[in-house]
Enzyme design. Structure first.
Site, PDB file in Angstrom:
ATOM      1  N   GLU A  92       0.819  -1.208   0.000  1.00 27.12           N
ATOM      2  CA  GLU A  92       0.000   0.000   0.000  1.00 27.12           C
ATOM      3  C   GLU A  92       0.857   1.264   0.000  1.00 27.12           C
ATOM      4  O   GLU A  92       1.910   1.318   0.642  1.00 27.12           O
ATOM      5  CB  GLU A  92      -0.946   0.002   1.203  1.00 27.12           C
ATOM      6  CG  GLU A  92      -1.959  -1.130   1.134  1.00 27.12           C
ATOM      7  CD  GLU A  92      -2.940  -1.162   2.287  1.00 27.12           C
ATOM      8  OE1 GLU A  92      -4.079  -1.631   2.079  1.00 27.12           O
ATOM      9  OE2 GLU A  92      -2.578  -0.719   3.396  1.00 27.12           O
ATOM     10  N   CYS A 112       6.093  -6.360   7.610  1.00 29.68           N
ATOM     11  CA  CYS A 112       7.230  -5.823   8.370  1.00 29.68           C
ATOM     12  C   CYS A 112       7.682  -6.846   9.394  1.00 29.68           C
ATOM     13  O   CYS A 112       6.865  -7.572   9.967  1.00 29.68           O
ATOM     14  CB  CYS A 112       6.817  -4.523   9.072  1.00 29.68           C
ATOM     15  SG  CYS A 112       8.175  -3.668   9.919  1.00 29.68           S
ATOM     16  N   GLU A 158      10.112  -1.573   7.289  1.00 29.92           N
ATOM     17  CA  GLU A 158      11.211  -0.823   7.904  1.00 29.92           C
ATOM     18  C   GLU A 158      12.269  -0.568   6.830  1.00 29.92           C
ATOM     19  O   GLU A 158      12.962  -1.491   6.395  1.00 29.92           O
ATOM     20  CB  GLU A 158      11.797  -1.624   9.072  1.00 29.92           C
ATOM     21  CG  GLU A 158      13.169  -1.207   9.541  1.00 29.92           C
ATOM     22  CD  GLU A 158      13.261   0.242  10.011  1.00 29.92           C
ATOM     23  OE1 GLU A 158      14.168   0.957   9.550  1.00 29.92           O
ATOM     24  OE2 GLU A 158      12.417   0.660  10.829  1.00 29.92           O
ATOM     25  N   SER A 211      11.478   6.613  14.755  1.00 24.99           N
ATOM     26  CA  SER A 211      10.314   6.233  15.544  1.00 24.99           C
ATOM     27  C   SER A 211      10.754   6.006  16.985  1.00 24.99           C
ATOM     28  O   SER A 211      11.433   5.019  17.283  1.00 24.99           O
ATOM     29  CB  SER A 211       9.682   4.956  14.971  1.00 24.99           C
ATOM     30  OG  SER A 211       9.227   5.173  13.658  1.00 24.99           O
ATOM     31  N   HIS A 287      -4.058   5.608  16.175  1.00 20.47           N
ATOM     32  CA  HIS A 287      -5.251   5.189  15.449  1.00 20.47           C
ATOM     33  C   HIS A 287      -5.581   3.758  15.873  1.00 20.47           C
ATOM     34  O   HIS A 287      -4.932   2.803  15.453  1.00 20.47           O
ATOM     35  CB  HIS A 287      -5.020   5.298  13.939  1.00 20.47           C
ATOM     36  CG  HIS A 287      -4.640   6.686  13.525  1.00 20.47           C
ATOM     37  ND1 HIS A 287      -3.351   7.019  13.163  1.00 20.47           N
ATOM     38  CD2 HIS A 287      -5.364   7.830  13.463  1.00 20.47           C
ATOM     39  CE1 HIS A 287      -3.309   8.312  12.860  1.00 20.47           C
ATOM     40  NE2 HIS A 287      -4.510   8.820  13.034  1.00 20.47           N
ATOM     41  N   CYS A 330      -1.445   6.811   9.840  1.00 15.65           N
ATOM     42  CA  CYS A 330      -0.197   6.272  10.385  1.00 15.65           C
ATOM     43  C   CYS A 330      -0.457   5.001  11.195  1.00 15.65           C
ATOM     44  O   CYS A 330      -1.295   4.978  12.096  1.00 15.65           O
ATOM     45  CB  CYS A 330       0.451   7.332  11.271  1.00 15.65           C
ATOM     46  SG  CYS A 330       2.037   6.823  11.954  1.00 15.65           S
TER      47      CYS A 330
END
Length: 340
Positions: A92, A112, A158, A211, A287, A330
């Site tokens: 995506e 991931c 990543e 992150s 989210h 996110c």
């Protein structure tokens, strides 16, 4: 026999391959320009290559440019596109239009390996590495490609865990001979996979986003298993050896979790940890998704957290949530697609 994929190849790779096919020495230059500068969507558009040589190219190779197979449009204008990877898994990318800019969030892997508990891509698990061509296809096949002003490597995967393909794609994006993007319009995110992160720092001039999410090692380990192999403090120490005082920007990403990392003492810990680094902090609303027990911080708490840090001299912004209704925000990218 599988055809040779042209998109994602460097000029040197194209030159070696075209000469091996018995094509004229200048064919590599022609292909490189058609792929990265035009860009062409088919061999038939390459009108300065002879019909005979185009026929050979069609027989032996493919461009590697293919359109998305699905799109989901958010009520805020964000568009999520689905691409099939060569391994058959879904990938995506998210197009985010704004009044003064248009950003594309690209993926570097299908799924991931990092397994961060707050990320739906991590819950999806690792499926496949993307090639440089598959990364660039998300950009070149985008219907709104001409309107793009910024690219962020913050989609699925990543980037520092697929470092060869990511750096190859960045080199082609930023080379004046290829796509000629300014590195200042590209940001690459990482949780701090140190070998790959160091190569990003040494071999590119793109902006870096780390992150972070927690300054407490035990808490971060519970949320981000990669903390065990690549501790955040090691990432901070590495970053302190680089100069971010000029055109390259360093930022940290910080998802706000209710009553877990959103207190004033957490803000003070951030100030201590980032002291001495020229950087900015991006606060991100969590989210929520059904499989997660985590809950996002209240809006008032996010605002007061940002105000406190800004007042203490740490440039802090709150990232606007986009595309949540189509699971494009996110941490929400995930796909069950599998061809065949």
């Amino acid at each position: 026999m599988d055809k040779y994929i042209l998109l994602g190849k460097s000029f040197e790779e194209l030159k070696t391959w075209t000469l091996a096919q018995g094509l004229p020495s200048y064919t590599a230059s022609q292909l490189f320009e058609w792929i990265y500068r035009k860009p062409a969507k088919s061999f038939d558009e390459m009108t300065n290559i002879s019909l005979q040589n185009r026929a050979l190219l069609k027989e032996k190779s493919e461009l590697g440019i293919y359109p998305p197979i699905q799109k989901s449009t958010s009520k805020d204008g964000t568009i999520k596109y689905l691409f099939p990877s060569r391994e058959g898994y879904g990938v995506e990318a998210v197009y985010i239009p704004e009044s003064h800019r248009a950003t594309l969030c690209v993926s570097s892997q299908a799924g991931c390996k990092m397994n961060c508990i707050f990320c739906m891509t991590g819950r999806m698990g690792f499926k496949a590495q993307l090639s440089a061509g598959e990364i660039l296809n998300q950009i070149l096949s985008l219907p709104q490609g001409a309107s793009l002003s910024n690219i962020v490597f913050m989609g699925m995967g990543e980037p520092a865990d697929n470092i060869d393909a990511v750096i190859q794609s960045l080199n082609l994006l930023t080379s004046p001979r290829a796509m000629a993007w300014s590195p200042r319009r590209i940001t690459v995110s990482s949780i701090g996979v140190l070998p790959g992160l160091k190569r990003l720092l040494d071999e590119t001039r793109c902006h870096i986003a780390i992150s972070l999410h927690s300054t407490d090692a035990a808490q971060r380990l519970a949320w981000m298993p990669a903390q065990k192999t690549w501790p955040l403090l090691s990432t901070i120490e590495l970053l302190k050896t680089y100069d971010f005082s000029k055109q390259r920007r360093l930022s940290f990403e910080y998802i706000m979790f209710k009553n877990l990392n959103d207190r004033i003492e957490d803000a003070k810990a951030l100030l201590r940890m980032l002291n001495g680094l020229r950087c900015r902090l991006n606060l991100i609303r969590f989210h929520a998704f059904p499989e997660s027990e985590l809950r996002g911080s209240d809006e008032e708490q996010i605002q007061s957290f940002a105000t406190y840090l800004n007042n203490k001299g740490l440039q802090t912004t709150i990232r606007q949530s986009r595309g949540e209704d189509v699971q494009a925000a996110c941490g929400m990218l995930s796909s069950q697609y599998k061809s065949g």
